[in-house]
Design a protein around this motif. Structure first.
Motif, PDB file in Angstrom:
ATOM      1  N   MET A   1       0.853  -1.182   0.000  1.00 34.43           N
ATOM      2  CA  MET A   1       0.000   0.000   0.000  1.00 34.43           C
ATOM      3  C   MET A   1       0.893   1.238   0.000  1.00 34.43           C
ATOM      4  O   MET A   1       1.755   1.383   0.857  1.00 34.43           O
ATOM      5  N   ILE A   2       0.660   2.108  -0.958  1.00 34.62           N
ATOM      6  CA  ILE A   2       1.382   3.372  -1.033  1.00 34.62           C
ATOM      7  C   ILE A   2       0.592   4.405  -0.218  1.00 34.62           C
ATOM      8  O   ILE A   2      -0.617   4.547  -0.404  1.00 34.62           O
ATOM      9  N   ILE A   3       1.273   5.101   0.664  1.00 33.39           N
ATOM     10  CA  ILE A   3       0.639   6.151   1.470  1.00 33.39           C
ATOM     11  C   ILE A   3       1.437   7.428   1.267  1.00 33.39           C
ATOM     12  O   ILE A   3       2.657   7.441   1.460  1.00 33.39           O
ATOM     13  N   LYS A  70      -7.819  -1.214   1.748  1.00 34.73           N
ATOM     14  CA  LYS A  70      -7.665  -2.537   1.132  1.00 34.73           C
ATOM     15  C   LYS A  70      -9.011  -3.188   0.863  1.00 34.73           C
ATOM     16  O   LYS A  70      -9.223  -3.806  -0.179  1.00 34.73           O
ATOM     17  N   LYS A  71      -9.933  -3.040   1.798  1.00 31.15           N
ATOM     18  CA  LYS A  71     -11.278  -3.624   1.637  1.00 31.15           C
ATOM     19  C   LYS A  71     -12.007  -3.033   0.436  1.00 31.15           C
ATOM     20  O   LYS A  71     -12.844  -3.695  -0.167  1.00 31.15           O
ATOM     21  N   LEU A  72     -11.669  -1.804   0.087  1.00 33.33           N
ATOM     22  CA  LEU A  72     -12.285  -1.163  -1.069  1.00 33.33           C
ATOM     23  C   LEU A  72     -11.600  -1.546  -2.380  1.00 33.33           C
ATOM     24  O   LEU A  72     -12.103  -1.255  -3.450  1.00 33.33           O
ATOM     25  N   GLY A  73     -10.419  -2.172  -2.297  1.00 35.51           N
ATOM     26  CA  GLY A  73      -9.672  -2.550  -3.486  1.00 35.51           C
ATOM     27  C   GLY A  73      -8.595  -1.561  -3.875  1.00 35.51           C
ATOM     28  O   GLY A  73      -8.025  -1.647  -4.964  1.00 35.51           O
ATOM     29  N   ALA A  74      -8.290  -0.629  -3.004  1.00 32.44           N
ATOM     30  CA  ALA A  74      -7.267   0.384  -3.298  1.00 32.44           C
ATOM     31  C   ALA A  74      -5.868  -0.184  -3.111  1.00 32.44           C
ATOM     32  O   ALA A  74      -5.667  -1.128  -2.348  1.00 32.44           O
ATOM     33  N   ASN A  75      -4.912   0.406  -3.818  1.00 33.49           N
ATOM     34  CA  ASN A  75      -3.510   0.060  -3.594  1.00 33.49           C
ATOM     35  C   ASN A  75      -2.689   1.286  -3.188  1.00 33.49           C
ATOM     36  O   ASN A  75      -1.474   1.232  -3.098  1.00 33.49           O
TER      37      ASN A  75
END
Length: 104
Positions: A1-3, A70-75
């Motif tokens: 995950m990129i933040i 993550k639950k939404l499908g984001a990266n």
């Protein structure tokens, strides 16, 4: 995950937008840390107990935000911001929020 606290991820293109995600935690001060902080106030210097408490709070709130993304499908989560507020005497909330996206 990129933040990132930027509105985009440099070198990547946003291909999907999922909206706002957030995480928070409410923490109370520890009596032992309060006593040490009181002593430190007399002589000056960093209140390391509080610094550690805030670091742990940031990590926990960020992990909760990432899990939601993550639950939404984001990266990736862009435009990330942190906020603190007093909830009660001796307790504070640390809140983090950003925009969940998918990047190429």
């Amino acid at each position: 995950m990129i933040i990132t606290n930027l509105e985009t991820v440099p070198g990547k293109r946003i291909i999907e937008h999922f909206g706002l995600v957030s995480g928070s935690t409410v923490r109370a001060k520890h009596i032992g840390k309060d006593i040490l902080a009181g002593l430190k106030n007399i002589v000056g210097g960093e209140l390391k107990g509080y610094t550690e408490l805030l670091q742990e709070s940031r990590e926990e709130a960020t992990a909760r935000m990432v899990e939601q993304a993550k639950k939404l499908g984001a990266n990736a989560v862009v435009n990330v911001r942190y906020s603190t507020s007093s909830v009660a005497q001796g307790a504070a909330e640390l809140y983090v929020y950003g925009t969940a996206v998918k990047v190429e």
